[in-house]
Scaffold this motif. Structure first.
Motif, mmCIF file in Angstrom:
data_model
loop_
_atom_site.group_PDB
_atom_site.id
_atom_site.type_symbol
_atom_site.label_atom_id
_atom_site.label_comp_id
_atom_site.label_asym_id
_atom_site.label_seq_id
_atom_site.Cartn_x
_atom_site.Cartn_y
_atom_site.Cartn_z
ATOM 1 N N ASP A 186 0.814 -1.221 0.000
ATOM 2 C CA ASP A 186 0.000 0.000 0.000
ATOM 3 C C ASP A 186 0.846 1.268 0.000
ATOM 4 O OD1 ASP A 186 -2.443 -1.403 0.125
ATOM 5 O OD2 ASP A 186 -2.266 -1.623 2.298
ATOM 6 N N LEU A 187 2.166 1.130 -0.083
ATOM 7 C CA LEU A 187 3.061 2.265 0.127
ATOM 8 C C LEU A 187 2.806 3.410 -0.845
ATOM 9 C CD1 LEU A 187 5.534 3.418 1.677
ATOM 10 C CD2 LEU A 187 6.972 2.338 -0.058
ATOM 11 N N LEU A 188 2.863 3.143 -2.146
ATOM 12 C CA LEU A 188 2.753 4.223 -3.134
ATOM 13 C C LEU A 188 1.389 4.891 -3.079
ATOM 14 C CD1 LEU A 188 4.633 2.674 -6.190
ATOM 15 C CD2 LEU A 188 5.475 4.320 -4.515
ATOM 16 N N ARG A 189 0.332 4.083 -2.952
ATOM 17 C CA ARG A 189 -1.001 4.682 -2.854
ATOM 18 C C ARG A 189 -1.109 5.543 -1.602
ATOM 19 N NH1 ARG A 189 -4.626 3.568 0.345
ATOM 20 N NH2 ARG A 189 -3.779 1.493 0.824
ATOM 21 N N ALA A 190 -0.544 5.066 -0.490
ATOM 22 C CA ALA A 190 -0.603 5.823 0.759
ATOM 23 C C ALA A 190 0.123 7.160 0.627
ATOM 24 C CB ALA A 190 -0.012 5.004 1.902
ATOM 25 N N ILE A 191 1.274 7.155 -0.019
ATOM 26 C CA ILE A 191 2.012 8.410 -0.220
ATOM 27 C C ILE A 191 1.168 9.387 -1.028
ATOM 28 C CG2 ILE A 191 4.015 9.463 -1.327
ATOM 29 C CD1 ILE A 191 5.566 6.879 -0.636
ATOM 30 N N ARG A 192 0.514 8.903 -2.101
ATOM 31 C CA ARG A 192 -0.323 9.782 -2.915
ATOM 32 C C ARG A 192 -1.474 10.359 -2.088
ATOM 33 N NH1 ARG A 192 0.417 5.599 -6.807
ATOM 34 N NH2 ARG A 192 -1.647 4.754 -6.303
ATOM 35 N N GLU A 193 -2.106 9.521 -1.293
ATOM 36 C CA GLU A 193 -3.239 9.999 -0.503
ATOM 37 C C GLU A 193 -2.799 10.996 0.567
ATOM 38 O OE1 GLU A 193 -5.853 6.975 0.963
ATOM 39 O OE2 GLU A 193 -5.799 5.842 -0.919
ATOM 40 N N VAL A 194 -1.668 10.740 1.194
ATOM 41 C CA VAL A 194 -1.173 11.671 2.207
ATOM 42 C C VAL A 194 -0.777 12.999 1.560
ATOM 43 C CG1 VAL A 194 0.635 12.090 3.922
ATOM 44 C CG2 VAL A 194 -0.466 9.846 3.794
ATOM 45 N N ARG A 195 -0.123 12.942 0.386
ATOM 46 C CA ARG A 195 0.219 14.171 -0.340
ATOM 47 C C ARG A 195 -1.028 15.013 -0.590
ATOM 48 N NH1 ARG A 195 1.617 14.402 -5.103
ATOM 49 N NH2 ARG A 195 3.321 15.909 -5.180
ATOM 50 N N SER A 196 -2.064 14.351 -1.088
ATOM 51 C CA SER A 196 -3.303 15.060 -1.404
ATOM 52 C C SER A 196 -3.906 15.720 -0.163
ATOM 53 C CB SER A 196 -4.308 14.075 -2.020
ATOM 54 O OG SER A 196 -5.547 14.707 -2.254
ATOM 55 N N GLN A 197 -3.886 14.996 0.954
ATOM 56 C CA GLN A 197 -4.469 15.542 2.173
ATOM 57 C C GLN A 197 -3.654 16.706 2.704
ATOM 58 O OE1 GLN A 197 -7.590 14.156 3.629
ATOM 59 N NE2 GLN A 197 -7.330 16.316 4.126
ATOM 60 N N LEU A 198 -2.339 16.610 2.628
ATOM 61 C CA LEU A 198 -1.491 17.711 3.090
ATOM 62 C C LEU A 198 -1.734 18.965 2.268
ATOM 63 C CD1 LEU A 198 1.911 15.854 3.722
ATOM 64 C CD2 LEU A 198 0.193 16.520 5.417
ATOM 65 N N LYS A 199 -1.918 18.795 0.966
ATOM 66 C CA LYS A 199 -2.207 19.956 0.114
ATOM 67 C C LYS A 199 -3.574 20.545 0.442
ATOM 68 C CE LYS A 199 -1.141 17.922 -3.859
ATOM 69 N NZ LYS A 199 -0.884 17.772 -5.327
ATOM 70 N N THR A 200 -4.553 19.680 0.689
ATOM 71 C CA THR A 200 -5.893 20.163 1.030
ATOM 72 C C THR A 200 -5.869 20.973 2.320
ATOM 73 O OG1 THR A 200 -6.949 18.286 -0.070
ATOM 74 C CG2 THR A 200 -8.245 19.435 1.617
ATOM 75 N N TRP A 201 -5.152 20.473 3.311
ATOM 76 C CA TRP A 201 -5.093 21.154 4.605
ATOM 77 C C TRP A 201 -4.057 22.277 4.635
ATOM 78 C CZ3 TRP A 201 -5.074 16.027 7.903
ATOM 79 C CH2 TRP A 201 -6.396 15.571 8.051
ATOM 80 N N LYS A 202 -3.230 22.394 3.585
ATOM 81 C CA LYS A 202 -2.166 23.399 3.553
ATOM 82 C C LYS A 202 -1.276 23.305 4.797
ATOM 83 C CE LYS A 202 -4.566 26.778 0.620
ATOM 84 N NZ LYS A 202 -5.748 25.959 0.315
ATOM 85 N N SER A 203 -0.860 22.088 5.094
ATOM 86 C CA SER A 203 -0.068 21.840 6.300
ATOM 87 C C SER A 203 1.267 22.562 6.240
ATOM 88 C CB SER A 203 0.154 20.337 6.472
ATOM 89 O OG SER A 203 -1.073 19.648 6.528
ATOM 90 N N GLN A 204 1.622 23.216 7.326
ATOM 91 C CA GLN A 204 2.903 23.913 7.429
ATOM 92 C C GLN A 204 3.949 23.087 8.168
ATOM 93 O OE1 GLN A 204 0.674 27.116 9.316
ATOM 94 N NE2 GLN A 204 1.749 28.555 7.978
ATOM 95 N N VAL A 205 3.465 22.179 9.014
ATOM 96 C CA VAL A 205 4.339 21.284 9.772
ATOM 97 C C VAL A 205 3.758 19.880 9.654
ATOM 98 C CG1 VAL A 205 5.325 20.712 12.023
ATOM 99 C CG2 VAL A 205 4.907 23.111 11.425
ATOM 100 N N VAL A 206 4.620 18.907 9.383
ATOM 101 C CA VAL A 206 4.220 17.502 9.437
ATOM 102 C C VAL A 206 5.089 16.815 10.488
ATOM 103 C CG1 VAL A 206 4.275 15.297 8.210
ATOM 104 C CG2 VAL A 206 3.273 17.305 7.129
ATOM 105 N N HIS A 207 4.433 16.118 11.394
ATOM 106 C CA HIS A 207 5.130 15.417 12.475
ATOM 107 C C HIS A 207 4.740 13.950 12.398
ATOM 108 C CE1 HIS A 207 6.437 15.596 16.999
ATOM 109 N NE2 HIS A 207 6.957 14.567 16.366
#
Length: 380
Positions: free
Chosen positions: A73-94
């Motif tokens: 599930d690695l590549l799909r998970a990376i794509r989904e996390v990327r999309s969510q970070l862009k949606t939320w406009k995250s400034q910090v990821v921990h």
């Protein structure tokens, strides 16, 4: 991702966490981190729903579940996390824990999140048992702007074994909602006494540790067997009773103890109440470096339970022999048995370590200190 910052607005921080069903630490952060400074959101890498997810939803914080069952599930998970970070406009990821480090940091780096943090939750585990995983650790270390070391030992491992520059590391000890352990509800304690059949047992010896070799449970079982020679009604409670060493632990239990003298507890939600069942608590990892932190060192002291420890993880930084605990050598069943016996025959010693133990837990591991350190890390 160039995220605009409005003066005075809270920093948008996204936690990426993998393979966690329930964790008090993340619940405390979600509930108590100052929302005027930090706008917190969560991405949980799990195969399905979890108690942590339900808790976060109950607080009405943003939370997204990314289905993750393993490397497929690695590549799909990376794509989904990327999309969510862009949606939320995250400034910090921990990120927290191995899969979350890989997925979350790659996603954050690829979309340009300016502050990328991982908390290192293991010490020498990969170096000793999973050497191929060290390559992943080194890789994720390079993707970060900051790494949180939870103990001095973890900091040493990062610098000396993995070549991380010291200026990249922040030493931040875990913090605890100490009232959970200091002020459990009496009715909950009574319910657990009945559940685990300890009403007529004395002494009750407690262990809360995953059943893996380096936790040292294999040395506690013979020690308890020795103690039972003088205390036939003694009972051993083994909580968190699962792991890759479970078969060996089961064989030792059958070799040394009658079935009625011990109870294995796979999972107990109410740890604050569970500690109150113990007359003596024992935690004896087999060396000074396999334990990364060892939250149970702090929990047992906060709960006021006389404890027998080996010095691993965070323990060398605050555990003192005969002051707030009894310290025994590594891999020494005879010493563990003797320390338990000391507590049971010396009420003055018991009272002293209870008082000083709770004091040091309060002074060094309060939740407010921890949250302030996190806020400084995110906003500084």
């Amino acid at each position: 991702m160039a995220a605009s910052t409005v003066p005075g607005a809270p920093v948008r921080v996204t936690y990426v966490i993998s393979a966690v069903n329930k964790a008090l630490a993340f619940e405390w952060i979600a509930k108590h981190l100052n929302p005027s400074k930090v706008a917190l959101s969560f991405i949980l890498l799990n195969p399905g729903d979890s108690e942590l997810e339900q808790y976060i939803r109950g607080l009405e914080l943003p939370v997204a579940r990314v289905i993750y069952r393993g490397k497929a599930d690695l590549l799909r998970a990376i794509r989904e996390v990327r999309s969510q970070l862009k949606t939320w406009k995250s400034q910090v990821v921990h990120t927290h824990l191995f899969d979350a480090n890989v997925v979350g940091l790659l996603a954050a780096w690829s979309v340009g999140v300016p502050r990328r943090i991982l908390t290192r939750h293991h010490s020498t585990l990969h170096h000793q048992y999973f050497p191929r995983a060290v390559y992943y650790d080194r890789f994720t270390n390079t993707l970060t702007t900051h790494i949180v070391a939870i103990t001095e030992m973890v900091k040493r491992i990062l610098v000396e074994k993995e070549g991380v520059k010291p200026q990249k590391i922040r030493l931040i000890h875990h913090g605890f909602d100490l009232a959970t352990f200091m002020q459990p509800k009496p009715e909950r304690v009574a319910a657990l006494r009945q559940k685990y059949k300890t009403q007529d047992a004395y002494p009750v010896i407690g262990v809360i540790a995953r059943q893996t070799e380096w936790k040292g449970i294999q040395y506690i079982i013979p020690a308890f067997a020795t103690l039972r020679e003088q205390y036939p009604s003694a009972k051993l409670l083994l909580a968190n009773a699962h792991g890759d060493y479970q078969k060996e632990i089961q064989a030792l239990l059958q070799q040394y103890l009658p079935a009625e003298s011990y109870e294995q507890i796979r999972f107990e939600n109410d740890l604050g109440s569970l500690y109150q069942l113990f007359d003596v608590y024992v935690h004896t990892p087999i060396d000074d470096h396999s334990e990364a932190f060892g939250q149970t060192y702090v929990e047992a002291l906060a709960a006021g339970i006389p404890a027998v420890f080996t010095l691993s993880g965070v323990a060398p930084e605050f555990i003192r022999h005969e002051e707030n605990a009894l310290v025994v050598p590594f891999a020494d069943s005879a010493a563990i048995a003797a320390a338990m016996q000391r507590y049971l025959t010396d009420p003055t010693l018991r009272a002293h370590v209870q008082t000083t133990g709770q004091a040091v837990a309060t002074q060094r591991f309060g939740l407010d200190t921890y949250l302030c350190a996190l806020e400084d890390l995110y906003c500084g």
